[in-house]
Motif scaffolding. Structure first.
Motif, PDB file in Angstrom:
ATOM      1  N   PHE A 198      38.954  44.565  66.921  1.00  0.00           N
ATOM      2  CA  PHE A 198      39.416  43.449  67.014  1.00  0.00           C
ATOM      3  C   PHE A 198      39.301  42.889  68.075  1.00  0.00           C
ATOM      4  O   PHE A 198      39.430  43.419  69.047  1.00  0.00           O
ATOM      5  CB  PHE A 198      40.839  42.803  66.599  1.00  0.00           C
ATOM      6  N   ASP A 199      38.132  41.713  68.459  1.00  0.00           N
ATOM      7  CA  ASP A 199      37.627  40.836  69.350  1.00  0.00           C
ATOM      8  C   ASP A 199      38.708  39.731  69.741  1.00  0.00           C
ATOM      9  O   ASP A 199      38.284  38.326  68.978  1.00  0.00           O
ATOM     10  CB  ASP A 199      36.348  40.864  69.299  1.00  0.00           C
ATOM     11  N   PRO A 200      39.866  39.525  70.959  1.00  0.00           N
ATOM     12  CA  PRO A 200      40.626  38.300  70.984  1.00  0.00           C
ATOM     13  C   PRO A 200      40.230  37.139  71.413  1.00  0.00           C
ATOM     14  O   PRO A 200      40.350  36.229  71.508  1.00  0.00           O
ATOM     15  CB  PRO A 200      41.224  38.264  71.597  1.00  0.00           C
ATOM     16  N   ASN A 201      38.713  37.472  71.768  1.00  0.00           N
ATOM     17  CA  ASN A 201      37.904  36.440  72.644  1.00  0.00           C
ATOM     18  C   ASN A 201      37.041  35.891  71.680  1.00  0.00           C
ATOM     19  O   ASN A 201      35.300  35.717  72.420  1.00  0.00           O
ATOM     20  CB  ASN A 201      37.417  37.179  73.739  1.00  0.00           C
ATOM     21  N   ASN A 255      49.062  33.109  63.931  1.00  0.00           N
ATOM     22  CA  ASN A 255      48.221  32.023  63.999  1.00  0.00           C
ATOM     23  C   ASN A 255      47.101  33.693  64.476  1.00  0.00           C
ATOM     24  O   ASN A 255      47.119  33.949  65.119  1.00  0.00           O
ATOM     25  CB  ASN A 255      47.761  31.076  64.657  1.00  0.00           C
ATOM     26  N   PHE A 256      46.210  32.639  64.077  1.00  0.00           N
ATOM     27  CA  PHE A 256      44.953  33.839  65.541  1.00  0.00           C
ATOM     28  C   PHE A 256      45.550  34.017  67.169  1.00  0.00           C
ATOM     29  O   PHE A 256      44.960  35.636  67.163  1.00  0.00           O
ATOM     30  CB  PHE A 256      43.437  33.403  65.347  1.00  0.00           C
ATOM     31  N   ALA A 257      46.443  33.562  67.512  1.00  0.00           N
ATOM     32  CA  ALA A 257      46.588  33.782  69.265  1.00  0.00           C
ATOM     33  C   ALA A 257      47.757  34.909  69.228  1.00  0.00           C
ATOM     34  O   ALA A 257      47.466  35.991  69.304  1.00  0.00           O
ATOM     35  CB  ALA A 257      47.170  32.433  69.646  1.00  0.00           C
ATOM     36  N   TRP A 300      48.107  42.326  69.168  1.00  0.00           N
ATOM     37  CA  TRP A 300      46.644  43.456  69.092  1.00  0.00           C
ATOM     38  C   TRP A 300      46.396  44.266  69.944  1.00  0.00           C
ATOM     39  O   TRP A 300      45.458  45.169  70.802  1.00  0.00           O
ATOM     40  CB  TRP A 300      45.611  43.365  68.437  1.00  0.00           C
ATOM     41  N   VAL A 355      48.219  37.195  66.611  1.00  0.00           N
ATOM     42  CA  VAL A 355      47.479  37.903  66.575  1.00  0.00           C
ATOM     43  C   VAL A 355      46.917  38.921  67.667  1.00  0.00           C
ATOM     44  O   VAL A 355      46.814  40.361  67.545  1.00  0.00           O
ATOM     45  CB  VAL A 355      46.683  38.650  64.850  1.00  0.00           C
ATOM     46  N   ALA A 356      45.661  38.235  68.574  1.00  0.00           N
ATOM     47  CA  ALA A 356      45.126  38.302  69.380  1.00  0.00           C
ATOM     48  C   ALA A 356      46.241  39.351  71.024  1.00  0.00           C
ATOM     49  O   ALA A 356      45.994  40.110  70.894  1.00  0.00           O
ATOM     50  CB  ALA A 356      44.453  37.723  69.730  1.00  0.00           C
ATOM     51  N   ARG A 408      34.682  33.281  69.626  1.00  0.00           N
ATOM     52  CA  ARG A 408      33.843  32.327  69.853  1.00  0.00           C
ATOM     53  C   ARG A 408      33.759  32.261  68.102  1.00  0.00           C
ATOM     54  O   ARG A 408      33.156  32.719  67.380  1.00  0.00           O
ATOM     55  CB  ARG A 408      32.826  31.747  70.449  1.00  0.00           C
ATOM     56  N   ALA A 409      34.197  30.090  68.014  1.00  0.00           N
ATOM     57  CA  ALA A 409      34.039  29.708  67.023  1.00  0.00           C
ATOM     58  C   ALA A 409      33.470  28.983  66.869  1.00  0.00           C
ATOM     59  O   ALA A 409      33.581  27.953  66.743  1.00  0.00           O
ATOM     60  CB  ALA A 409      35.366  28.828  66.259  1.00  0.00           C
TER      61      ALA A 409
END
Length: 136
Positions: free
Chosen positions: A129-132, A58-60, A66, A62-63, A134-135
């Motif tokens: 890529f920005d792991p932080n 999921n996104f977490a 990377w 991949v974050a 906001r959605a």
């Protein structure tokens, strides 16, 4: 009675200085293919077999992946090698099957432009890529 052989056909002008591009291209395909086998099989093993397999991606995930320069380099290497390897193979196919010079030229230009765009966009995503995020 003596037999005479016809003179072999020779070009009217001397051959242009030949480059080693095709040989280097052939060699690149072999080396990049071996490297891609390692990179892709490693990628598939890590993503699909280890731990919960694809259910944990999921996104977490991949974050977290990377955030490590090692995984950025791994994915960047896989992107660049796969794109150039595939583009080189497609260039060879275009050279083999496109009969008209203009068709060959435009097909290769479209190939090169698409390769540059995909490499630029993929590299941009990996490096920025920005792991932080906001959605909102």
């Amino acid at each position: 009675m003596t037999l005479s052989l016809d003179k072999p056909r020779t070009p009217r002008r001397p051959a242009a200085r030949r480059s080693n591009f095709e040989m280097i291209s052939w060699l690149f395909m072999r080396i990049s293919g071996m490297a891609l086998v390692v990179l892709v099989l490693g990628h598939l093993f890590i993503m699909n077999i280890l731990d919960d397999g694809v259910h944990r991606i999921n996104f977490a995930f991949v974050a977290g992946r990377w955030s490590s320069p090692f995984w950025q380099f791994w994915d960047l290497s896989m992107l660049w090698l796969a794109e150039i390897h595939g583009g080189n193979g497609l260039r060879t196919i275009i050279n083999d099957y496109a009969r008209k010079d203009t068709t060959r030229f435009w097909l290769k230009m479209m190939l090169y432009v698409s390769m540059v765009l995909i490499l630029a966009l993929g590299s941009y995503v990996i490096f920025t890529f920005d792991p932080n995020i906001r959605a909102d």
